[in-house]
Design an enzyme around this catalytic site. Structure first.
Site, short mmCIF file in Angstrom:
data_model
loop_
_atom_site.label_atom_id
_atom_site.label_comp_id
_atom_site.label_asym_id
_atom_site.label_seq_id
_atom_site.Cartn_x
_atom_site.Cartn_y
_atom_site.Cartn_z
N GLY A 16 79.33 -3.33 40.12
CA GLY A 16 78.69 -2.06 39.75
C GLY A 16 78.15 -2.08 38.32
O GLY A 16 78.14 -3.13 37.66
N ASP A 37 84.39 -6.56 45.49
CA ASP A 37 83.48 -5.43 45.63
C ASP A 37 83.00 -5.30 47.07
O ASP A 37 82.79 -6.30 47.75
CB ASP A 37 82.26 -5.59 44.69
CG ASP A 37 81.66 -4.26 44.30
OD1 ASP A 37 81.10 -3.58 45.18
OD2 ASP A 37 81.74 -3.89 43.12
N THR A 41 78.00 0.75 46.18
CA THR A 41 76.97 1.15 45.21
C THR A 41 76.63 0.01 44.26
O THR A 41 75.68 0.11 43.50
CB THR A 41 77.46 2.37 44.37
OG1 THR A 41 78.74 2.04 43.82
CG2 THR A 41 77.56 3.61 45.21
N GLY A 42 77.41 -1.05 44.29
CA GLY A 42 77.16 -2.20 43.40
C GLY A 42 76.08 -3.11 43.98
O GLY A 42 75.68 -2.97 45.13
N VAL A 63 88.48 -2.04 48.94
CA VAL A 63 89.85 -1.94 48.42
C VAL A 63 90.72 -0.95 49.19
O VAL A 63 91.93 -0.90 48.98
CB VAL A 63 89.87 -1.58 46.90
CG1 VAL A 63 89.25 -2.69 46.07
CG2 VAL A 63 89.21 -0.23 46.63
N LEU A 67 94.17 -6.19 51.02
CA LEU A 67 93.38 -7.15 50.25
C LEU A 67 93.35 -8.50 50.94
O LEU A 67 94.31 -8.85 51.65
CB LEU A 67 93.95 -7.28 48.84
CG LEU A 67 93.92 -6.00 48.00
CD1 LEU A 67 94.49 -6.26 46.61
CD2 LEU A 67 92.51 -5.44 47.88
N ASN A 110 96.71 -0.49 46.55
CA ASN A 110 96.59 -1.92 46.91
C ASN A 110 96.51 -2.79 45.67
O ASN A 110 97.10 -3.87 45.60
CB ASN A 110 95.36 -2.14 47.79
CG ASN A 110 95.58 -1.65 49.21
OD1 ASN A 110 96.72 -1.59 49.68
ND2 ASN A 110 94.49 -1.29 49.90
N TYR A 156 86.52 13.15 44.19
CA TYR A 156 86.49 12.22 43.06
C TYR A 156 87.51 12.64 41.99
O TYR A 156 88.38 11.85 41.59
CB TYR A 156 85.08 12.20 42.49
CG TYR A 156 84.84 11.26 41.33
CD1 TYR A 156 84.72 9.88 41.54
CD2 TYR A 156 84.71 11.74 40.03
CE1 TYR A 156 84.47 9.01 40.48
CE2 TYR A 156 84.46 10.89 38.97
CZ TYR A 156 84.34 9.52 39.19
OH TYR A 156 84.09 8.67 38.13
P1 NAD Z 1 79.16 2.08 40.16
O1 NAD Z 1 78.96 2.91 41.38
O2 NAD Z 1 77.99 1.38 39.58
O3 NAD Z 1 80.29 0.99 40.41
C1 NAD Z 1 81.35 1.16 41.32
C2 NAD Z 1 81.58 -0.16 42.02
O4 NAD Z 1 82.69 -0.02 42.91
C3 NAD Z 1 80.39 -0.59 42.86
O5 NAD Z 1 80.12 -1.95 42.66
C4 NAD Z 1 80.83 -0.31 44.29
O6 NAD Z 1 80.19 -1.13 45.24
C5 NAD Z 1 82.33 -0.55 44.18
N1 NAD Z 1 83.11 0.16 45.19
C6 NAD Z 1 83.07 1.47 45.51
N2 NAD Z 1 83.97 1.74 46.47
C7 NAD Z 1 84.59 0.57 46.76
C8 NAD Z 1 85.60 0.20 47.68
N3 NAD Z 1 86.19 1.10 48.49
N4 NAD Z 1 86.00 -1.08 47.72
C9 NAD Z 1 85.43 -2.02 46.90
N5 NAD Z 1 84.45 -1.72 46.02
C10 NAD Z 1 84.04 -0.44 45.96
O7 NAD Z 1 79.84 3.04 39.08
P2 NAD Z 1 80.16 2.78 37.55
O8 NAD Z 1 79.40 3.76 36.76
O9 NAD Z 1 80.05 1.36 37.22
O10 NAD Z 1 81.70 3.21 37.50
C11 NAD Z 1 82.73 2.25 37.55
C12 NAD Z 1 84.08 2.94 37.45
O11 NAD Z 1 84.15 3.64 36.21
C13 NAD Z 1 84.34 3.94 38.56
O12 NAD Z 1 85.69 3.83 38.95
C14 NAD Z 1 84.10 5.27 37.91
O13 NAD Z 1 84.91 6.27 38.46
C15 NAD Z 1 84.49 5.00 36.45
N6 NAD Z 1 83.76 5.89 35.54
C16 NAD Z 1 82.43 5.67 35.27
C17 NAD Z 1 81.77 6.54 34.42
C18 NAD Z 1 80.33 6.35 34.05
O14 NAD Z 1 79.77 7.18 33.32
N7 NAD Z 1 79.67 5.28 34.46
C19 NAD Z 1 82.44 7.65 33.87
C20 NAD Z 1 83.77 7.84 34.21
C21 NAD Z 1 84.43 6.95 35.04
#
Ligand code: NAD
Ligand code: UDP
Length: 331
Positions: A16, A37, A41-42, A63, A67, A110, A156
């Site tokens: 991601g 991953d 969304t990645g 996840v 695993l 997990n 969330y």
């Molecule tokens: P993102 O959506 O770009 O990345 C999330 C990643 O998790 C993606 O690669 C997606 O494919 C993967 N993913 C989602 N569900 C999954 C699952 N069930 N199993 C395996 N992989 C899974 O989001 P981001 O902005 O990079 O955020 C990353 C983390 O940081 C998240 O946990 C988010 O809650 C936290 N976060 C981000 C922000 C921000 O502003 N970017 C703020 C607060 C918290």
């Protein structure tokens, strides 16, 4: 690399936006990285430059499911497990709220179990959303928050709150050395154009000459942190050897209104896009700003990249990204 020993770090959600930048930082520090991953969304493109490095491995897995063998109870014994797996933009995490909640809770369980079985440290990417629509401003880690448990954001917000609960239960029981980062709004290269978050929406709309969407009156505030600063904070927290008493805020305390952000982006891009109002989403927090005194003290960390420089670099990246995707469509 620590004390001459190469560390192995599992990064869940590593494909991601934040996760891929964190993989870069950990690899450049000499670590071996195993990215887990599901590509919900990645994107693979985010990791393309690491694929040929023998210190990097990519495993496609959700996840919420057990695993893959080789990880759980297998030969790979990571030194640290970092859990970033979870869609982070409201439209994406609300698309399948049940899966979002389970990703937070089952996914964290997990990965905590993997950390426990390996004697690894565990770092959870939590969020400022656990403060909900905050009555305390700026938000300190001691504030318990004001979250609507039944609204559309709850999958969330409450998911991350439960993930924190589970993590601290493992810590209290002496099962895993746990760290929790409460991340505030972060932006930068590798955000998806269709992410739905305000920075990516406004920049892509401005560059395409489309109407810029402001939800509500634009008077709500956020505090935006550039991605390089944020992952530096995460890497420091993961590497800290002294115990951490609780969750730690990571974010940039420079707070501004959404309407001000829109004006900054219009100036930087030279866009003449009109600004149009759209309804404010349900439970949209009115304001948000981190108190980062704890991160300053424990990690010696504070953000360095000012908003103007961060936005310029993000705009440049989106320009290139749009050119690439247009070229692919034309071909
Ligand atoms: P993102 O959506 O770009 O990345 C999330 C990643 O998790 C993606 O690669 C997606 O494919 C993967 N993913 C989602 N569900 C999954 C699952 N069930 N199993 C395996 N992989 C899974 O989001 P981001 O902005 O990079 O955020 C990353 C983390 O940081 C998240 O946990 C988010 O809650 C936290 N976060 C981000 C922000 C921000 O502003 N970017 C703020 C607060 C918290
Ligand atoms: N927002 C907006 N226009 C958009 C997208 C979001 O005005 O096109 C607003 C949104 O209502 C919120 C703020 O910008 O008040 C930040 O939204 P984002 O989804 O980026 O993050 P979050 O609400 O999760 O902090």
């Amino acid at each position: 690399m620590r004390n001459g020993k190469r560390r192995t770090i599992v990064v869940a959600g590593g494909a991601g936006f934040l996760g891929s930048h964190l993989c870069d930082v950990l690899m450049s520090d000499g670590s071996q990285v195993v990215c887990l991953d599901s590509f919900l969304t990645g994107r693979r493109e985010n990791l393309r430059h690491l694929e040929r490095d023998p210190r990097f491995a990519l495993i496609e897995a959700d996840v919420t499911e057990p695993l893959p063998a080789g990880l759980a109870g297998g030969s790979l014994r990571p030194d640290a497990v970092i859990n970033l797996a979870c869609a982070a933009s409201p439209p994406h995490y609300q698309a399948d709220p049940e899966h979002t909640l389970l990703t937070c809770v089952l996914g964290t369980r997990n990965l905590l179990r993997l950390a426990e079985a390996s004697g690894a440290r565990f770092l959870l990417a939590s969020t400022s959303e656990i403060y909900g629509d905050p009555e305390v401003h700026p938000q300190t880690e001691s504030y318990w928050g004001n979250v609507n448990p039944t609204g559309p954001r709850a999958c969330y917000d409450e998911g991350k709150r439960a993930a924190e609960t589970l993590s601290f239960d493992y810590l209290r029981a002496g099962r895993v050395d746990v760290r929790v980062a409460r991340i505030f709004n972060t932006y930068g290269p590798r955000m998806r154009a269709d992410d739905g978050r305000v920075v990516s929406n406004v920049i892509t709309q401005a560059l395409a000459g489309k109407d810029i969407t402001v939800y509500g009156d634009g008077g709500q505030t956020r505090s935006f942190c550039y991605v390089d600063d944020l992952v530096d904070g995460l890497a420091r927290l993961a590497a800290l050897d002294t115990p951490v008493p609780g969750a730690i805020n990571l974010g940039n305390p420079a707070e501004l209104q959404v309407a001000e952000l829109v004006e900054r982006v219009r100036m930087i891009t030279g866009s003449r896009s009109a600004v149009v109002r759209r309804p404010l989403p349900v439970d949209d927090p009115r304001r948000r700003r981190p108190d980062i005194a704890l991160a300053r003290r424990l990690l010696g960390w504070s953000p360095r990249v000012p908003l103007e420089a961060g936005l310029r670099s993000t705009v440049a990246w989106f320009e290139e990204d749009l050119r690439r995707s247009t070229a692919i469509r034309v071909r």
